[in-house]
Design a protein around this motif. Structure first.
Motif, PDB file in Angstrom:
ATOM      1  N   SER A  47       0.835  -1.205   0.000  1.00  0.00           N
ATOM      2  CA  SER A  47       0.000   0.000   0.000  1.00  0.00           C
ATOM      3  C   SER A  47       0.864   1.247   0.000  1.00  0.00           C
ATOM      4  O   SER A  47       0.507   2.259  -0.616  1.00  0.00           O
ATOM      5  CB  SER A  47      -0.906   0.031   1.228  1.00  0.00           C
ATOM      6  OG  SER A  47      -1.777  -1.060   1.208  1.00  0.00           O
ATOM      7  N   ASP A 162      -5.950  -0.721  -4.754  1.00  0.00           N
ATOM      8  CA  ASP A 162      -5.404  -1.341  -3.547  1.00  0.00           C
ATOM      9  C   ASP A 162      -6.344  -2.458  -3.084  1.00  0.00           C
ATOM     10  O   ASP A 162      -7.378  -2.187  -2.488  1.00  0.00           O
ATOM     11  CB  ASP A 162      -5.234  -0.293  -2.442  1.00  0.00           C
ATOM     12  CG  ASP A 162      -4.379  -0.816  -1.297  1.00  0.00           C
ATOM     13  OD1 ASP A 162      -4.176  -2.039  -1.214  1.00  0.00           O
ATOM     14  OD2 ASP A 162      -3.921   0.014  -0.486  1.00  0.00           O
ATOM     15  N   GLU A 163      -5.991  -3.679  -3.394  1.00  0.00           N
ATOM     16  CA  GLU A 163      -6.844  -4.841  -3.074  1.00  0.00           C
ATOM     17  C   GLU A 163      -8.304  -4.554  -3.358  1.00  0.00           C
ATOM     18  O   GLU A 163      -9.153  -4.622  -2.469  1.00  0.00           O
ATOM     19  CB  GLU A 163      -6.673  -5.228  -1.602  1.00  0.00           C
ATOM     20  CG  GLU A 163      -5.286  -5.713  -1.300  1.00  0.00           C
ATOM     21  CD  GLU A 163      -5.159  -6.160   0.152  1.00  0.00           C
ATOM     22  OE1 GLU A 163      -6.089  -6.835   0.613  1.00  0.00           O
ATOM     23  OE2 GLU A 163      -4.155  -5.831   0.785  1.00  0.00           O
TER      24      GLU A 163
HETATM   25 MG    MG Z   1      -2.248  -2.565   2.204  1.00  0.00          MG
END
Ligand code: MG
Ligand code: ATP
Lengths: 263, 293
Positions: A47, A162-163
């Motif tokens: 991240s 992000d995911e």
């Molecule tokens: Mg993360």
């Protein structure tokens, strides 16, 4: 010169007690239209890398260049799809996207054009049937679709995710992956996606960046996925290239860079 | 209220309650659908009220009771009830005018508190420096009872009306500040990130993100504030005099008119209740069913 390049990126966090080196010497070059995923154990700094490219964090050494320009603040040319959709709950699906469209194209497009563009992007993610609904009235997968539409509507140079599907069940996730591949094929976006899911990484990516564990995490290995597009998940399950790539990633994650806690 | 249907062999006092319950549910069941929903919310409080008034009537008709029973209150104050709009000059006015004067002071003081409280709340919610500097001071000041401010404000303003308004302001402002600040500090980082990515300007951020995300918290503060204002104005008016429901009560006390005091208390309670509901309604209207952040 690559479209997007990270050069010797390092990140040091100042905590109350000490300095913590999260990233060190991250070097990465990404071509226009490439789909890149970043995989690594929890807490390694994925991240952080994404947020540095997004401009939400400023790296403490090195730098990021996008299309010849240095990145040092957030902006719509690097739209971000957040893990938990982050739609504004007091705005409808339409207004959530429209807010971004108005802000980014307020001058360049007329009102009618902005309206059409908002609808166009919602239809790209198959959400044109629910534009008057509020976020709490739609499912998690639908919210994530709207988040993607909002990001796409900014016509970003790079789409950062992000995911994006981390919080979804397997079936919904598969649907969204298919939608994302479809969009990537039509629009040719440059994408960086963080994932924890090995299959997702192999299915979607042109290259997979595997990160070592922190502290001072960096890029351990980069794997190219030479599968032709369009890719269909059913045909790939038996494909030797697919199996090989999958094996490589798993080997990296679980043999060479086992997570200290997971051991 | 006479309930004689006591078929079970229990003491009459305890049997009354289930018996009323049965009567009530029997009554409610015979109503058509919409009326039933209404009866569901209005009948129980009306019955409770009737019981309370009954107990009051009973206790105050006992020999040696110091307070008048409801029948006597109504008889004594019938002039005031029937005639709320008279104005004989000076402070000899109908109850409507007293209530209007009090409400006007509350309106001005509360409006100032709302504006000042929201602004200060935004300040300490947004800036952690301002928070660290001001929060301890606010925490101390907000525990000062409203009336303790009255002498200071009388000395400062040398005038009854502004002093009363100041007391309202200082009473209502703390919960508004603190709740607004909490609302702002809980705005999820995600919303801030969205704003940064699409590059909202300061004012755009204020109106499009901060305000909608904080409105439910602000209204919590406003609702507490209006309740406190109404509490404070009655007490302040008792001290400063002039036209106002607080002064009316004090004046009645000095003339030993107990029935007038009781009537005024009922009015004060009803108006306070309406004020609270009003803010609640506006809050529901503004933040809507999806107001939660
Ligand atoms: Mg993360
Ligand atoms: N603001 C911060 N202050 C201090 N340390 C931080 C901060 N943000 C992240 N870190 C640390 O940096 C490291 C990398 O965090 P990061 O969130 O990038 O990991 P991640 O790979 O995204 O993990 P996950 O897969 O769980 O999301 C972690 O050890 C984290 O504790």
């Amino acid at each position: 010169m690559a479209y997007l390049s990270l050069e010797n990126v390092g990140m040091e966090f100042k905590t109350s007690k000490a300095r913590f080196t999260a990233l060190q010497d991250v070097n990465l070059k990404i071509e226009r239209g490439e789909f890149l995923s970043i995989i690594g154990h929890s807490g390694c700094g994925k991240s952080t890398v994404l947020n540095i490219v997004g401009g939400l964090l400023t790296c403490t050494s090195g730098g990021v260049l996008l299309d010849g320009q240095e990145v040092n603040d957030p902006g719509p040319d690097r739209a971000i799809v957040f893990q938990n959709h982050s739609l504004l709950p007091w705005l409808t699906v339409y207004d959530n996207v429209r807010l971004a469209v108005d802000k980014v194209f307020g001058r360049a497009k007329t009102k009618q054009e902005r309206h059409d563009w908002t609808l166009h992007n919602l239809s790209l993610v198959h959400m044109d049937h629910a534009i008057r609904k509020f976020p709490e009235e739609i499912s998690g997968g639908m919210k994530q679709r709207v988040g993607i539409a909002r990001a796409l509507a900014m016509e970003p140079k790079v789409l950062l995710m992000d995911e994006p599907f981390g919080a979804l069940d397997a079936l919904t996730r598969a649907h969204l992956q298919d939608s994302l591949m479809e969009i990537h094929t039509t629009l040719g976006n440059t994408v960086i996606m963080i994932t924890h899911d090995v299959d997702e990484a192999v299915l979607l990516s042109d290259r997979i960046v595997m990160m070592t564990n922190g502290p001072a995490a960096t890029i351990g290995e980069i794997l190219s996925v030479p599968l032709p597009r369009p890719r269909r998940r059913l045909e790939l399950t038996e494909d030797p290239t697919y199996t090989h790539c999958r094996g490589e990633v798993i080997r990296f994650l679980y043999e060479r860079h086992r997570h200290a806690d997971a051991a | 209220m006479t309930v004689t249907a006591n078929t079970e062999d229990r003491p009459a006092g305890t049997a009354a309650v289930p018996a009323i319950g049965r009567l009530l549910s029997g009554f409610v069941a015979t109503l058509p659908e919409r009326g039933r929903a209404l009866a569901h919310t209005t009948v129980p409080p009306l019955v409770a009220l009737a019981l309370l008034v009954g107990v009051w009537q009973f206790l105050c008709t006992l020999p040696g009771a110091a307070l008048p029973p409801p029948t006597k209150v109504v008889a004594d104050t019938w002039e005031l009830i029937a005639n709320p709009f008279f104005d004989h000059g000076g402070t000899d006015k109908g109850l409507f005018w007293h209530l209007a004067a009090s409400l006007q002071r509350v309106a001005v003081g509360f409006a100032l508190a709302a504006v000042g409280g929201v602004l200060l709340g935004v300040l300490i919610g947004q800036s952690s420096l301002a928070y660290r500097g001001l929060d301890p001071i606010f925490q101390v000041l907000r525990t000062v009872p409203p009336l303790a401010w009255l002498p200071i404000s009388l000395a400062a303003f040398r005038n009854a009306d502004p002093s009363a308004i100041f007391v309202i302001f200082i009473t209502a402002v703390w919960p508004i500040i603190l709740n607004t600040a909490v609302g702002i500090r809980q705005i999820p980082q995600d919303y801030r990130n969205v704003a940064r990515v699409i590059r909202l300007s300061g004012p755009e951020y204020f109106f499009k993100i901060m305000l909608p995300a904080t409105v439910p918290y602000m209204f919590t503060g406003l609702r507490i504030g209006i309740g406190l204002s109404w509490l404070a104005i009655i007490a302040a008016e008792m001290l400063i005099g002039g036209v106002g429901i607080g002064f009316f009560i004090w004046d009645a006390w000095n003339s030993s008119l107990m029935s007038e005091i009781i009537l005024a208390l009922v009015y004060v309670g009803v108006v306070g209740f309406i004020l609270d509901r009003l803010i609640g309604l506006i809050a529901a209207r503004v933040s809507g069913p999806r107001g939660r952040a």
